[in-house]
Design a protein around this motif. Structure first.
Motif, short mmCIF file in Angstrom:
data_model
loop_
_atom_site.label_atom_id
_atom_site.label_comp_id
_atom_site.label_asym_id
_atom_site.label_seq_id
_atom_site.Cartn_x
_atom_site.Cartn_y
_atom_site.Cartn_z
N ASP A 71 -5.90 11.21 -2.48
CA ASP A 71 -7.12 10.59 -2.99
C ASP A 71 -7.52 9.47 -2.03
O ASP A 71 -7.13 8.31 -2.20
CB ASP A 71 -6.89 10.05 -4.40
CG ASP A 71 -8.14 9.44 -5.02
OD1 ASP A 71 -9.19 9.37 -4.35
OD2 ASP A 71 -8.06 9.03 -6.20
N VAL A 72 -8.28 9.82 -1.02
CA VAL A 72 -8.67 8.87 0.03
C VAL A 72 -9.50 7.73 -0.55
O VAL A 72 -9.32 6.58 -0.16
CB VAL A 72 -9.42 9.61 1.17
CG1 VAL A 72 -10.08 8.62 2.12
CG2 VAL A 72 -8.45 10.51 1.93
N ALA A 73 -10.40 8.02 -1.48
CA ALA A 73 -11.26 6.97 -2.04
C ALA A 73 -10.44 5.85 -2.67
O ALA A 73 -10.71 4.67 -2.46
CB ALA A 73 -12.23 7.57 -3.06
N SER A 74 -9.40 6.19 -3.43
CA SER A 74 -8.59 5.15 -4.07
C SER A 74 -7.75 4.40 -3.04
O SER A 74 -7.52 3.19 -3.18
CB SER A 74 -7.70 5.72 -5.18
OG SER A 74 -6.71 6.56 -4.64
N LEU A 75 -7.30 5.08 -2.00
CA LEU A 75 -6.54 4.41 -0.95
C LEU A 75 -7.43 3.45 -0.15
O LEU A 75 -6.98 2.38 0.25
CB LEU A 75 -5.87 5.43 -0.03
CG LEU A 75 -4.77 6.27 -0.69
CD1 LEU A 75 -4.29 7.35 0.26
CD2 LEU A 75 -3.63 5.40 -1.17
N LEU A 76 -8.69 3.84 0.07
CA LEU A 76 -9.63 2.94 0.74
C LEU A 76 -9.83 1.67 -0.09
O LEU A 76 -9.88 0.57 0.46
CB LEU A 76 -10.97 3.63 0.98
CG LEU A 76 -10.98 4.72 2.05
CD1 LEU A 76 -12.31 5.46 2.03
CD2 LEU A 76 -10.70 4.14 3.43
N LEU A 77 -9.92 1.83 -1.40
CA LEU A 77 -10.06 0.66 -2.27
C LEU A 77 -8.84 -0.24 -2.18
O LEU A 77 -8.96 -1.47 -2.18
CB LEU A 77 -10.32 1.10 -3.71
CG LEU A 77 -11.70 1.68 -3.99
CD1 LEU A 77 -11.77 2.21 -5.42
CD2 LEU A 77 -12.79 0.66 -3.75
N ALA A 78 -7.65 0.35 -2.11
CA ALA A 78 -6.43 -0.45 -1.99
C ALA A 78 -6.41 -1.21 -0.66
O ALA A 78 -6.06 -2.39 -0.62
CB ALA A 78 -5.20 0.44 -2.11
N LEU A 79 -6.81 -0.56 0.42
CA LEU A 79 -6.86 -1.23 1.71
C LEU A 79 -7.90 -2.35 1.70
O LEU A 79 -7.68 -3.41 2.29
CB LEU A 79 -7.18 -0.23 2.83
CG LEU A 79 -6.05 0.74 3.18
CD1 LEU A 79 -6.57 1.88 4.05
CD2 LEU A 79 -4.91 0.00 3.89
N HIS A 80 -9.00 -2.13 1.01
CA HIS A 80 -10.04 -3.16 0.87
C HIS A 80 -9.51 -4.34 0.04
O HIS A 80 -9.68 -5.50 0.42
CB HIS A 80 -11.28 -2.56 0.22
CG HIS A 80 -12.36 -3.54 -0.09
ND1 HIS A 80 -13.20 -4.05 0.88
CD2 HIS A 80 -12.72 -4.11 -1.25
CE1 HIS A 80 -14.05 -4.90 0.30
NE2 HIS A 80 -13.78 -4.94 -0.98
N LEU A 106 -3.29 6.42 6.25
CA LEU A 106 -4.75 6.42 6.27
C LEU A 106 -5.27 5.27 7.13
O LEU A 106 -6.19 5.44 7.93
CB LEU A 106 -5.31 6.29 4.85
CG LEU A 106 -6.82 6.07 4.73
CD1 LEU A 106 -7.60 7.26 5.29
CD2 LEU A 106 -7.20 5.80 3.27
N PHE A 107 -4.67 4.10 6.98
CA PHE A 107 -5.09 2.93 7.76
C PHE A 107 -5.00 3.22 9.26
O PHE A 107 -5.94 2.97 10.01
CB PHE A 107 -4.22 1.72 7.37
CG PHE A 107 -4.66 0.42 7.97
CD1 PHE A 107 -5.99 0.07 8.08
CD2 PHE A 107 -3.71 -0.50 8.40
CE1 PHE A 107 -6.38 -1.15 8.62
CE2 PHE A 107 -4.09 -1.73 8.94
CZ PHE A 107 -5.42 -2.04 9.05
N ILE A 144 0.87 -1.18 0.00
CA ILE A 144 0.00 0.00 0.00
C ILE A 144 0.90 1.23 0.00
O ILE A 144 1.89 1.28 0.72
CB ILE A 144 -0.90 0.01 1.26
CG1 ILE A 144 -1.68 -1.29 1.42
CG2 ILE A 144 -1.82 1.22 1.28
CD1 ILE A 144 -2.76 -1.53 0.43
N PRO A 145 0.58 2.27 -0.81
CA PRO A 145 1.39 3.50 -0.79
C PRO A 145 1.47 4.10 0.62
O PRO A 145 0.58 3.88 1.45
CB PRO A 145 0.63 4.43 -1.74
CG PRO A 145 -0.22 3.55 -2.58
CD PRO A 145 -0.55 2.35 -1.74
N PRO A 146 2.53 4.86 0.90
CA PRO A 146 2.70 5.43 2.25
C PRO A 146 1.49 6.19 2.79
O PRO A 146 1.14 6.03 3.96
CB PRO A 146 3.92 6.35 2.10
CG PRO A 146 4.70 5.71 0.99
CD PRO A 146 3.67 5.16 0.02
#
Length: 138
Positions: A59-68, A27-28, A20-22
């Motif tokens: 871009d929180v939305a794309s980072l949430l998708l990556a965490l998902h 964000l996590f 996951i990007p930094p």
């Protein structure tokens, strides 16, 4: 409401999380502060960004998708409202005794998994959740 949470040093050595990007890793951690005592919160990327990254272009939305995608969180919808469940939250966090119970609905069971019926307890999100490796075994 932001809450005090714990970060174990194994967090930084998690191989899956390193994918996951930094800003996603930060964000996590930030999601833990925003989540209720059961590790749930509304999935409102603009509000989350304002709380965790008020001064950054993220871009929180794309980072949430990556965490998902990597099974650190579960994104779900109940009655047209979007939510986030942090996987293994109750195993890794010890919420303050005065925190009120979660008012956010439990996520529905994932398809194609062998899960027990919902008991209102936070799900593990999958049978082999990478968040498990946040515990460092010496």
């Amino acid at each position: 409401m932001a809450r005090a949470r714990n970060i174990k040093h194994g967090f930084f050595r998690n191989d899956e999380l390193s994918e996951i990007p930094p800003f996603g890793r930060l964000l996590f951690i930030g999601l833990w502060m925003l989540a209720d005592r059961s590790g749930r919160l509304e999935n409102r990327p603009k509000s989350i960004k304002g709380d965790i990254f008020p001064h950054d272009d993220v871009d929180v939305a794309s980072l949430l998708l990556a965490l998902h995608k990597h099974r650190f969180i579960q994104l779900y919808t109940v009655d047209r409202v979007k939510y986030i469940q942090i996987c293994k939250f109750e195993k890794h966090q010890n919420p303050h005794i005065n925190e009120s119970d979660s008012e956010i609905p439990v996520p529905p069971p994932r398809r194609n998994t062998r899960k027990k019926p919902s008991t209102g307890v936070a799900p593990e999100c999958s049978d082999t959740t990478p968040a498990e490796s946040l515990i460092l075994n010496p």
